[in-house]
Design a protein around this motif. Structure first.
Motif, short mmCIF file in Angstrom:
data_model
loop_
_atom_site.label_atom_id
_atom_site.label_comp_id
_atom_site.label_asym_id
_atom_site.label_seq_id
_atom_site.Cartn_x
_atom_site.Cartn_y
_atom_site.Cartn_z
N GLU A 1 41.14 22.39 68.23
CA GLU A 1 41.82 21.30 68.93
C GLU A 1 40.97 20.03 69.03
O GLU A 1 41.47 19.00 69.48
N TYR A 2 39.71 20.09 68.64
CA TYR A 2 38.83 18.93 68.70
C TYR A 2 38.89 18.34 70.11
O TYR A 2 39.34 17.23 70.35
N GLU A 3 38.38 19.11 71.04
CA GLU A 3 38.60 18.86 72.46
C GLU A 3 37.81 17.68 73.01
O GLU A 3 38.21 17.08 74.01
N ARG A 4 36.68 17.33 72.39
CA ARG A 4 35.83 16.30 72.99
C ARG A 4 35.69 15.08 72.08
O ARG A 4 35.86 15.17 70.86
N GLY A 5 35.39 13.94 72.68
CA GLY A 5 35.18 12.73 71.93
C GLY A 5 33.79 12.65 71.37
O GLY A 5 32.82 13.09 72.01
N LEU A 6 33.66 12.09 70.18
CA LEU A 6 32.35 11.94 69.55
C LEU A 6 31.42 11.10 70.41
O LEU A 6 30.20 11.33 70.44
N SER A 7 31.98 10.13 71.13
CA SER A 7 31.16 9.23 71.95
C SER A 7 30.48 9.95 73.12
O SER A 7 29.57 9.39 73.74
N GLU A 8 30.89 11.18 73.41
CA GLU A 8 30.26 11.95 74.49
C GLU A 8 28.90 12.52 74.09
O GLU A 8 28.16 13.02 74.94
N TYR A 9 28.58 12.44 72.81
CA TYR A 9 27.36 13.06 72.29
C TYR A 9 26.40 12.02 71.75
O TYR A 9 26.81 10.92 71.31
#
Length: 288
Positions: free
Chosen positions: A60-68
């Motif tokens: 589901e690709y649950e998280r945004g790339l910007s969170e990492y």
């Protein structure tokens, strides 16, 4: 697929990137039920990706790339090769012809840094230069392979900035120290698997410094082509999983270029190769 090595707070992890979303290792484990290794290299090169590959459609690709934070995609490559003079226009800028056999410089893995990391310019470096390069990631151990075997040995592709201290380079008379200082190999932002790159020899590549175009070229201008590079290198030494082979840079670097300037503290560098993303870094100076 695109595979990124990630920093989640203070914890290292990895994930599959789709647009601006990430399916993290933790999500992949939850979705597939497979207890995956904690490091990206183990996931990619030790059979775990093949183990779960047919079960990834439901992510589901649950998280945004910007969170990492985005780290250099290979943590501890066995070897980092950089080809010199592999684009005719860059070689001609230095009164040379591109050689038919790879001329290589080896960078230490301590030179690696990731997308968003600072390139640290020591006070003794006065002529800091940039070089956008297509980098090949080796996915299987190989020796003496032909061009077909070389293609099969490449797991994927990324961007590498072959940062170079030109004053040190010419003072030393060779390249190792000038190209091997800490943070002098920004790499990333992720690995794009080989199946997503139809022809690595026909990719647009650009460098911008503070928004101004410095390099604007294509991998089609390489003299020795990617699969041939791997084949030729494998005739001299064993290539290992996780090796990085950076394939040279086109013209437009600061060296011998009256239209460009060497890098200075605060400069923002943006490198893009078609289909592989954008690698961004900022130069940071150190005090005398």
């Amino acid at each position: 697929m695109k595979f990124a090595r990630l920093l989640d707070g203070k914890k290292e992890t990895y994930g599959i990137v789709k647009g601006d979303r990430v399916a993290s290792r933790e999500e992949i484990v939850y979705s597939t039920g497979v207890p995956l290794p904690t490091r990206l290299g183990g996931f990619l090169f030790e059979g775990w990706l093949a183990e779960v590959n047919d079960r990834l459609d439901g992510l589901e690709y649950e998280r945004g790339l910007s969170e990492y934070g985005i780290m250099a995609p290979i943590a501890e490559p066995p070897k980092i090769f950089c080809l010199a003079f592999n684009y005719a226009d860059h070689a001609q800028d230095q009164d040379r012809s591109p050689p038919d056999e790879p001329v290589i410089v080896m960078k230490p893995r301590t030179a690696l840094c990731g997308n968003g990391d600072d390139i640290v310019m020591p006070p003794f470096v006065k002529e800091l230069d940039y070089e956008v390069e297509l980098a090949l990631i080796i996915g299987k151990r190989c020796r003496d392979v032909d061009v077909i075997g070389a293609k099969e040995a490449i797991f994927g592709y990324t961007i590498l900035n072959d940062v170079s201290a030109r004053d040190i380079q010419f003072r030393d008379g060779q390249f190792t120290r000038a190209k091997g200082l800490d943070t002098f190999a920004p790499c990333g932002p992720w690995i794009t698997s080989a199946d997503e790159v139809q022809d690595p020899g026909r990719l647009k590549m650009t460098t911008k410094v503070n928004g101004r175009a410095r390099q604007d070229s294509s991998t089609s201008k390489m003299h020795i082509k990617p699969f041939e590079i791997v084949s030729k290198l494998s005739s001299s030494m064993t290539l290992e999983k996780g090796d990085i082979i950076s394939t040279g840079t086109p013209s437009g670097v600061a060296l011998n270029n009256p239209d460009s300037e060497y890098l200075a503290a605060g400069d923002e560098i943006e490198m893009e190769i078609e289909g592989l993303g954008v690698l961004r870094n900022t130069v940071r100076g150190t005090r005398e």
